[in-house]
Design a protein around this motif. Structure first.
Motif, mmCIF file in Angstrom:
data_model
loop_
_atom_site.group_PDB
_atom_site.id
_atom_site.type_symbol
_atom_site.label_atom_id
_atom_site.label_comp_id
_atom_site.label_asym_id
_atom_site.label_seq_id
_atom_site.Cartn_x
_atom_site.Cartn_y
_atom_site.Cartn_z
ATOM 1 N N TRP A 22 0.821 -1.205 0.000
ATOM 2 C CA TRP A 22 0.000 0.000 0.000
ATOM 3 C C TRP A 22 0.859 1.261 0.000
ATOM 4 O O TRP A 22 0.484 2.277 -0.591
ATOM 5 C CB TRP A 22 -0.940 -0.013 1.203
ATOM 6 C CG TRP A 22 -2.113 -0.927 0.993
ATOM 7 C CD1 TRP A 22 -2.521 -1.475 -0.180
ATOM 8 C CD2 TRP A 22 -3.032 -1.367 1.989
ATOM 9 N NE1 TRP A 22 -3.633 -2.247 0.021
ATOM 10 C CE2 TRP A 22 -3.979 -2.213 1.331
ATOM 11 C CE3 TRP A 22 -3.157 -1.166 3.351
ATOM 12 C CZ2 TRP A 22 -5.020 -2.829 2.006
ATOM 13 C CZ3 TRP A 22 -4.207 -1.787 4.019
ATOM 14 C CH2 TRP A 22 -5.127 -2.610 3.358
ATOM 15 N N LEU A 53 -9.420 -10.931 -6.658
ATOM 16 C CA LEU A 53 -10.256 -11.296 -5.518
ATOM 17 C C LEU A 53 -11.293 -12.357 -5.886
ATOM 18 O O LEU A 53 -11.714 -13.139 -5.025
ATOM 19 C CB LEU A 53 -10.948 -10.056 -4.954
ATOM 20 C CG LEU A 53 -10.033 -9.083 -4.206
ATOM 21 C CD1 LEU A 53 -10.843 -7.939 -3.617
ATOM 22 C CD2 LEU A 53 -9.253 -9.781 -3.111
ATOM 23 N N THR A 82 -14.356 3.252 -4.229
ATOM 24 C CA THR A 82 -13.246 3.015 -5.154
ATOM 25 C C THR A 82 -13.292 3.906 -6.392
ATOM 26 O O THR A 82 -12.297 4.548 -6.728
ATOM 27 C CB THR A 82 -13.212 1.534 -5.605
ATOM 28 O OG1 THR A 82 -14.548 1.096 -5.888
ATOM 29 C CG2 THR A 82 -12.602 0.652 -4.555
ATOM 30 N N SER A 190 -16.026 -6.879 -1.001
ATOM 31 C CA SER A 190 -14.986 -6.280 -1.840
ATOM 32 C C SER A 190 -15.122 -6.698 -3.292
ATOM 33 O O SER A 190 -14.923 -5.888 -4.199
ATOM 34 C CB SER A 190 -13.603 -6.662 -1.306
ATOM 35 O OG SER A 190 -13.382 -6.060 -0.056
ATOM 36 N N THR A 234 -4.646 -3.871 -4.952
ATOM 37 C CA THR A 234 -6.093 -3.935 -4.793
ATOM 38 C C THR A 234 -6.591 -5.361 -4.601
ATOM 39 O O THR A 234 -7.740 -5.559 -4.231
ATOM 40 C CB THR A 234 -6.791 -3.308 -6.021
ATOM 41 O OG1 THR A 234 -6.141 -2.080 -6.343
ATOM 42 C CG2 THR A 234 -8.261 -3.016 -5.763
ATOM 43 N N PHE A 238 -5.442 -6.999 0.048
ATOM 44 C CA PHE A 238 -6.662 -7.183 0.825
ATOM 45 C C PHE A 238 -6.670 -8.549 1.491
ATOM 46 O O PHE A 238 -7.000 -8.677 2.667
ATOM 47 C CB PHE A 238 -7.902 -7.041 -0.055
ATOM 48 C CG PHE A 238 -9.158 -7.505 0.630
ATOM 49 C CD1 PHE A 238 -9.618 -8.796 0.459
ATOM 50 C CD2 PHE A 238 -9.846 -6.669 1.493
ATOM 51 C CE1 PHE A 238 -10.752 -9.249 1.108
ATOM 52 C CE2 PHE A 238 -10.979 -7.104 2.150
ATOM 53 C CZ PHE A 238 -11.431 -8.408 1.959
ATOM 54 N N ASN A 241 -4.269 -8.582 4.389
ATOM 55 C CA ASN A 241 -4.743 -7.831 5.543
ATOM 56 C C ASN A 241 -5.894 -8.561 6.236
ATOM 57 O O ASN A 241 -6.003 -8.537 7.467
ATOM 58 C CB ASN A 241 -5.200 -6.440 5.109
ATOM 59 C CG ASN A 241 -5.424 -5.511 6.285
ATOM 60 O OD1 ASN A 241 -4.535 -5.303 7.106
ATOM 61 N ND2 ASN A 241 -6.607 -4.954 6.384
ATOM 62 N N ASN A 242 -6.733 -9.227 5.465
ATOM 63 C CA ASN A 242 -7.806 -10.019 6.050
ATOM 64 C C ASN A 242 -7.235 -11.158 6.891
ATOM 65 O O ASN A 242 -7.760 -11.490 7.951
ATOM 66 C CB ASN A 242 -8.704 -10.569 4.937
ATOM 67 C CG ASN A 242 -10.019 -11.102 5.467
ATOM 68 O OD1 ASN A 242 -10.587 -10.546 6.402
ATOM 69 N ND2 ASN A 242 -10.504 -12.183 4.885
#
Length: 330
Positions: A22, A53, A82, A190, A234, A238, A241-242
């Motif tokens: 990031w 994702l 976004t 997301s 992106t 994610f 971090n999840n």
């Protein structure tokens, strides 16, 4: 009894990877802008993030969100979460260094608090929150260097960055409402968000910036920047971090937001050779201190051990039946 602290080796590598990904995103936006219009940088980034994702979604055995009412909300939500902020960051970085973009991104927790207090007037701000907001406001003035006067391209760029983080503040509060009123995991949310943003930009980008240039005309550096922004910044970030939130707890997972401004500053100065005036990093530190004050990071925390066997705030997140720490994570 309290739960034992999770082994740092289970979450620290992912935590540092998220901060690095990031933090360098602002540098890659600058690289992509050399050959692409900002709206196309946002569009390619969101499209690649959605595809990434989707792979994680199906790998975990989850389905796409269902229900017309939910998808209508996802369309609105994706606009402020976004579509608009990603485009604004691109247009802003045509006018200001990537270092400033990273610093402004660190104000998102403060704009979230402001939106919360405005939208939910029944919630009275505490003295700690007011002090944090005031400190953050002072930090923003220092970043702007108001004693030198403001105006021109730099001011326009910084106002765009303010608009982007304000969108994040709205989106974070919208996230809480969506997770409360619909049965979906953060990963499903997301994916739906990025899918709607992709559709929006497929229509809006040609109207705003004309037809996209031929993919064969781009240099390898631009391809690298777009892949880094979409697949890693992106998508993969994610998922990482999840993992941190589910493994180490919500508080630990949220702490990653403090590192990208510093990573972005180093990347901008070292890699892009951007000029950094003294007030920008100093103002950034003041902003982050304001965020810390508003979130109670500088106040003695209550003991982790609570009566009745209640869990600590930072205990690892319980898994939602759908596969993610849905309710607990939010």
């Amino acid at each position: 009894m309290t739960s034992p602290a999770p082994d740092a080796s289970r979450w620290l590598p992912a935590f540092l990877a998220v901060a690095l990904i990031w933090g360098t995103s602002f540098m890659f936006i600058k690289d992509a802008l050399v050959e692409l219009e900002p709206v196309y940088v946002a569009g390619y980034r969101i499209l690649l993030g959605a595809l990434t994702l989707l792979i994680f979604l199906f790998a975990r055995g989850l389905r796409l969100p269902r229900g017309l009412r939910l998808w209508v909300h996802l369309f609105v939500y994706s606009t402020v979460a976004t579509t608009v902020p990603f485009a604004l960051f691109g247009y802003a970085e045509q006018r200001v260094p990537s270092v400033l973009a990273g610093i402004w991104n660190g104000t998102a927790p403060l704009t979230t608090l402001v939106v919360t207090l405005v939208a939910m007037r029944s919630e009275r701000p505490s003295r700690r929150q007011i002090l944090g907001l005031l400190a953050g406001f002072v930090g923003v003035l220092v970043v702007l260097g108001v004693w030198n006067g403001v105006g021109g391209s730099s001011l326009a760029g910084q106002l765009m960055l303010l608009g982007a983080v304000t969108c994040y503040g709205i989106a974070f509060n919208y996230t809480r409402w969506l997770m409360k009123n619909f049965e979906l995991s953060p990963l499903q949310l997301s994916v739906g968000q990025l899918a709607m943003s992709t559709l929006q930009l497929l229509v809006a980008a040609p109207l705003i910036a004309g037809a996209p240039p031929s993919p064969l005309s781009h240099s390898p550096r631009v391809y690298l920047a777009v892949v880094a922004l979409g697949v890693f910044g992106t998508g993969i970030a994610f998922a990482l971090n999840n993992h941190v939130v589910r493994t180490a707890g919500i508080t630990t997972g949220s702490m990653v937001t403090y590192l990208p401004p510093f990573v972005g500053a180093v990347a901008g100065v070292v890699v892009l050779h951007e000029h950094l005036t003294w007030n920008q990093p100093v103002g950034g530190v003041i902003v982050l201190c304001g965020v810390g004050i508003s979130q109670g990071l500088f106040v003695r925390l209550r003991p982790f051990s609570q009566l009745g066997g209640r869990k600590r705030v930072d205990d690892p997140v319980e898994r939602h039946p759908a596969g993610d720490g849905a309710r607990t994570a939010v």
